[in-house]
Design an enzyme around this catalytic site. Structure first.
Site, mmCIF file in Angstrom:
data_model
loop_
_atom_site.group_PDB
_atom_site.id
_atom_site.type_symbol
_atom_site.label_atom_id
_atom_site.label_comp_id
_atom_site.label_asym_id
_atom_site.label_seq_id
_atom_site.Cartn_x
_atom_site.Cartn_y
_atom_site.Cartn_z
ATOM 1 N N TYR A 299 0.762 -1.167 -0.218
ATOM 2 C CA TYR A 299 -0.088 -0.002 0.132
ATOM 3 C C TYR A 299 0.990 1.184 -0.020
ATOM 4 C CZ TYR A 299 -3.548 -3.562 1.519
ATOM 5 O OH TYR A 299 -4.453 -4.567 1.751
ATOM 6 N N GLU A 373 -19.220 -1.120 22.499
ATOM 7 C CA GLU A 373 -20.001 -1.002 21.526
ATOM 8 C C GLU A 373 -20.817 0.246 21.543
ATOM 9 O OE1 GLU A 373 -21.525 -5.398 20.454
ATOM 10 O OE2 GLU A 373 -22.406 -4.515 22.144
#
Length: 397
Positions: A299, A373
């Site tokens: 990358y 979460e």
């Protein structure tokens, strides 16, 4: 202020559904270019929310399109879907059902956030001035990555700007971080074979020892950082694998080295490629050995457009307050979101997921990794607000 309240209210509305999606994806991880079930869940969820879906992009990728009430810019959001080949050890009730595969980098959260953002924006479509492009990408974890294939298949066609996020375990849930300019390194893999002449370990003068030669090469390559790189710049070279020989009294025929080369600039990356070959070939020649040097380019450097980064940070401050915004550090890790930023201006930012009190502290790529979460709610609100505000702005880089 009205828009902020509306988006936060919608984030609350969809939070439970986003948590459920994240847990479903987490329990059913799929590796690079194998994300068939994940892609089906993504496509079905998008279609259920009235978003046009293109399946099979870059093999297992999904592109969703949401058009607002009027024409305008096209703003893209990217979510990556693939998992890692790790045996999960979290003990969570929704832990991986696929042995040896785990969402240990937060891509389950990224995908769920992308879907939650789509739910919010689908409710706001009559207030959007332009088009939202949702990119659900396969294979971020494995070179050459899914991004080039998404681009090749037209995922960026007509896109004016792009945004993406990544979870980070070093910052608390409810926070977001930004970094202008170079944020993540290029990553190339080194494959070096040093060839000598095998012989008896007690008679080294009749052999050409590739083990000693490889040791000299390993140490000399570190001078790329200590003596060739500007001390105020960043770079890394690591040899992570050395293989050669099979007995204590035999000099082997060859030694194989495998490593990684990281850079924060295109110019030094190219220079380092040249020097790796020069150093290796020079040492081998002095020892009477030969070598093969293969550099597998990975990358590129991830460079955030300053204007888009400042804009995104302003959006975060408006939505959450300055106390929830941090300066994201530059990392020597790599990310194929860089390919998108080479084509379209945008920014890649961080989403905190840490919760010390709950014991959620493990870093990514760890078999105990999980998230608070509550960060999902922050993520969907941030993405929705960012896109809505971006579509209001007429200027692009």
């Amino acid at each position: 202020m009205e828009l902020q309240k509306k988006i936060k209210k919608l984030a609350d509305k969809y939070f439970d559904e986003v948590v459920k999606l994240r847990r479903t994806i987490h329990a059913n991880p799929e590796l690079a270019f194998e994300e068939l079930e994940t892609a089906k869940l993504v496509a079905d969820t998008l279609e259920k929310n009235g978003i046009t879906v293109q399946r099979g992009v870059a093999r297992t990728g999904i592109v969703g399109t949401l058009k607002g009430k009027s024409k305008g810019k096209v703003v893209a959001l990217r979510s990556d879907m693939d998992a890692l080949p790790i045996l999960e050890a979290t003990g969570l009730p929704f832990a991986s059902k696929n042995k040896g595969k785990m969402h240990a980098c937060g891509h389950d959260a990224h995908t769920a956030i992308g879907l939650g953002t789509a739910m919010i924006l689908s409710e706001l479509r009559d207030e959007l001035h332009g088009e939202v492009r949702f990119l659900f990408q396969p294979s971020e974890e494995r070179n050459p990555g899914g991004a080039p294939f998404m681009i090749k298949d037209g995922a960026l066609d007509g896109v004016d700007e792009i945004y993406g996020l990544h979870v980070i375990a070093q910052h608390d849930a409810g926070t977001v971080g930004f970094c202008e300019g170079e944020m993540m390194a290029s990553a190339d893999e080194l494959y070096i074979t040093i060839k000598g002449k095998s012989g008896h370990g007690a008679r080294p003068h009749f052999a050409i020892d590739p083990v000693v030669t490889s040791a000299q090469v390993i140490l000399a390559l570190q001078t790329l950082i200590s003596r060739n790189l500007d001390p105020f710049k960043q770079g890394v070279i690591t040899i992570g694998s050395v293989h050669g020989g099979f007995a204590p009294n035999i000099i082997p025929e060859d030694v194989k080295l495998v490593g990684t080369l990281r850079s924060m600039t295109k110019e030094w990356r190219e220079f380092a490629h040249k020097r790796v070959k020069e150093i290796t070939e020079g040492i081998c020649a002095a020892a009477g050995a030969t070598c093969e040097v293969l550099i597998d380019k990975g990358y590129p450097v991830l460079r955030n457009a300053p204007e888009k980064t400042i804009f995104a940070e302003e959006c975060a401050r408006e939505l959450f307050g300055s106390e929830c915004v941090f300066q994201a550090e530059r990392l020597m890790g790599a990310e194929d979101f860089a390919y998108y930023l080479e084509k379209v201006p945008g920014t890649f930012y961080r989403l905190g997921i840490r919760n010390q009190k709950q014991g959620i502290t493990a870093d990514i790529h760890n078999d105990h990794f999980t998230i608070d979460e509550e960060a999902l709610k922050t993520g969907i609100a941030m993405q929705a607000y960012l896109v809505t505000k971006a579509l209001e702005k007429k200027s692009t880089l």
